[in-house]
Design a protein around this motif. Structure first.
Motif, PDB file in Angstrom:
ATOM      1  N   THR A   3     -68.375-145.714  -4.022  1.00 28.79           N
ATOM      2  CA  THR A   3     -66.964-145.989  -3.732  1.00 28.79           C
ATOM      3  C   THR A   3     -66.775-146.731  -2.415  1.00 28.79           C
ATOM      4  O   THR A   3     -65.642-147.025  -2.039  1.00 28.79           O
ATOM      5  N   THR A  38     -61.686-144.763  -2.543  1.00 29.28           N
ATOM      6  CA  THR A  38     -60.807-145.382  -3.532  1.00 29.28           C
ATOM      7  C   THR A  38     -59.485-145.763  -2.879  1.00 29.28           C
ATOM      8  O   THR A  38     -58.890-144.955  -2.158  1.00 29.28           O
ATOM      9  N   ASP A  58     -53.767-146.450  -9.443  1.00 30.20           N
ATOM     10  CA  ASP A  58     -55.006-145.739  -9.121  1.00 30.20           C
ATOM     11  C   ASP A  58     -54.758-144.638  -8.092  1.00 30.20           C
ATOM     12  O   ASP A  58     -55.161-144.752  -6.915  1.00 30.20           O
ATOM     13  N   HIS A  89     -60.607-142.435  -9.849  1.00 30.96           N
ATOM     14  CA  HIS A  89     -59.404-143.256 -10.027  1.00 30.96           C
ATOM     15  C   HIS A  89     -58.207-142.508 -10.606  1.00 30.96           C
ATOM     16  O   HIS A  89     -57.081-142.721 -10.164  1.00 30.96           O
ATOM     17  N   ASP A 120     -72.594-143.579 -11.527  1.00 25.52           N
ATOM     18  CA  ASP A 120     -71.513-143.795 -10.566  1.00 25.52           C
ATOM     19  C   ASP A 120     -70.538-142.626 -10.627  1.00 25.52           C
ATOM     20  O   ASP A 120     -70.703-141.656  -9.930  1.00 25.52           O
ATOM     21  N   HIS A 122     -66.642-153.079 -17.297  1.00 30.11           N
ATOM     22  CA  HIS A 122     -67.037-151.912 -16.494  1.00 30.11           C
ATOM     23  C   HIS A 122     -66.804-150.658 -17.322  1.00 30.11           C
ATOM     24  O   HIS A 122     -67.660-149.764 -17.378  1.00 30.11           O
ATOM     25  N   HIS A 177     -60.647-150.737 -19.197  1.00 29.06           N
ATOM     26  CA  HIS A 177     -60.272-151.213 -17.860  1.00 29.06           C
ATOM     27  C   HIS A 177     -59.143-152.239 -17.915  1.00 29.06           C
ATOM     28  O   HIS A 177     -59.153-153.164 -18.720  1.00 29.06           O
ATOM     29  N   ASP A 230     -61.999-151.747 -10.521  1.00 32.06           N
ATOM     30  CA  ASP A 230     -63.447-151.855 -10.328  1.00 32.06           C
ATOM     31  C   ASP A 230     -64.027-153.099 -10.999  1.00 32.06           C
ATOM     32  O   ASP A 230     -65.249-153.299 -10.952  1.00 32.06           O
ATOM     33  N   MET A 258     -64.902-156.026  -7.107  1.00 33.65           N
ATOM     34  CA  MET A 258     -64.802-155.233  -5.885  1.00 33.65           C
ATOM     35  C   MET A 258     -65.073-156.106  -4.665  1.00 33.65           C
ATOM     36  O   MET A 258     -65.738-157.138  -4.764  1.00 33.65           O
ATOM     37  N   THR A 302     -70.101-154.959  -9.671  1.00 34.58           N
ATOM     38  CA  THR A 302     -69.618-153.851 -10.492  1.00 34.58           C
ATOM     39  C   THR A 302     -70.743-153.244 -11.322  1.00 34.58           C
ATOM     40  O   THR A 302     -71.579-153.958 -11.855  1.00 34.58           O
ATOM     41  N   PRO A 337     -58.940-155.131  -4.557  1.00 35.18           N
ATOM     42  CA  PRO A 337     -59.795-154.245  -5.354  1.00 35.18           C
ATOM     43  C   PRO A 337     -59.595-152.768  -5.005  1.00 35.18           C
ATOM     44  O   PRO A 337     -59.017-152.427  -3.972  1.00 35.18           O
ATOM     45  N   HIS A 341     -62.039-150.844  -4.293  1.00 36.01           N
ATOM     46  CA  HIS A 341     -63.042-150.506  -3.282  1.00 36.01           C
ATOM     47  C   HIS A 341     -63.368-151.763  -2.481  1.00 36.01           C
ATOM     48  O   HIS A 341     -63.704-152.803  -3.051  1.00 36.01           O
TER      49      HIS A 341
END
Length: 285
Positions: A20, A24, A39, A72, A103, A137, A141, A154, A157, A162, A191, A193
């Motif tokens: 991250t 986030t 998010d 998220h 992740d 991802h 998404h 994500d 980023m 990613t 983004p 992150h």
């Protein structure tokens, strides 16, 4: 809360990690009387309280998520409970990989009141948030456009490439989504992150080129005799932080799955692969 431009601000959650970065970033889209939260992040009491403080007396129009990894979307529930605002955004998805996540695991309890499709919009104080479907991802998404700014979650980023981990992560879909962004004319990316991206077109072209180069590298290593994911990661990512090797293994697997679709490699077992002769190589004069 950090103002970024008219109608957009952000707030950093205190959940730093190798995946991250500094944490986030929760985004706020709207004006003095209405706002959309994008998010909301992990369900950390301090972060939820900070979101509520940032909203203040404004009406929370919607709680919106780019995707349902646990860094998220979980805070969407306590935020809804505190404000009564609906959860409107990406589709629910609770899918686990064969092994432990590299992740973040999926948020199995995410329950939207309404799902946004590509091109659907929300509005807060005249600021329009438009969903941009970007699978890859994860299959669910979404990015969100606000004028010529894009909240990229994500998918893109500001600090790293990613992670794409099968079976839900899909390299072909990810590349198609990058091409979709390349054809847009966004001025800036924000983004989930890392820092904002002020030259998004250049970055997306670089990302596409990077993935194509990685694909060629994997094929070259297969032709040199590498067969298993661990060996491919060691040779394709020399010097990589050991904590990030599972994520790299996921991306290598995603590349191999896409190459398998193209009949360029063959899976020998769950973890081993071999190259196939080029379709242009017929073996004849």
């Amino acid at each position: 809360m950090e103002p970024l431009e008219d109608g957009i601000a952000r707030l950093l959650a205190e959940n730093p990690s190798p995946f991250t970065y500094t944490g986030t970033q929760t985004y706020f889209v709207g004006g003095p009387s209405e706002v959309i939260v994008v998010d909301p992040g992990p369900a950390m009491n301090a972060h939820v309280d900070a979101i509520l403080d940032a909203i203040g007396e404004r009406k929370l129009v919607a709680i919106t998520c780019t995707h349902t990894h646990r860094d998220h979307s979980p805070a969407s529930r306590p935020l809804k409970e505190a404000t009564g605002a609906p959860i409107i955004g990406c589709a629910p998805l609770a899918l686990e990989t064969a092994g432990p996540r590299a992740d973040a695991s999926f948020d199995a309890d995410y329950a939207p009141d309404r799902i946004l499709e590509d091109g659907d919009t929300l509005e807060a104080d005249g600021f329009v948030l438009t969903a941009v479907a970007t699978p890859g991802h994860t299959s669910n998404h979404l990015c969100y456009a606000v004028g010529d700014a894009l909240l990229t979650g994500d998918h893109v980023m500001g600090w790293s490439t990613t992670v794409v981990v099968p079976p839900d992560g899909d390299m072909g879909a990810y590349m198609d989504s990058l091409e979709k962004l390349r054809l847009r004319e966004d001025r800036v990316y924000y983004p989930a992150h890392g820092p904002q991206v002020d030259k998004p077109s250049r970055l997306v072209r670089h990302m596409i080129g990077h993935r194509m180069q990685r694909e060629r590298q994997i094929l070259k290593r297969l032709e040199a005799g590498d067969r298993d994911i661990e060996t491919l990661v060691l040779n394709c990512y020399p010097g990589l932080d050991p904590r990030l090797r599972p994520a790299a293994g996921g991306s290598v697997t995603a590349h191999l799955v896409e190459l398998e679709r193209q009949d360029r490699v063959e899976r020998l077992s769950e973890d081993t692969w071999k190259p196939l002769p080029s379709r242009n190589d017929t073996g004849s004069d």
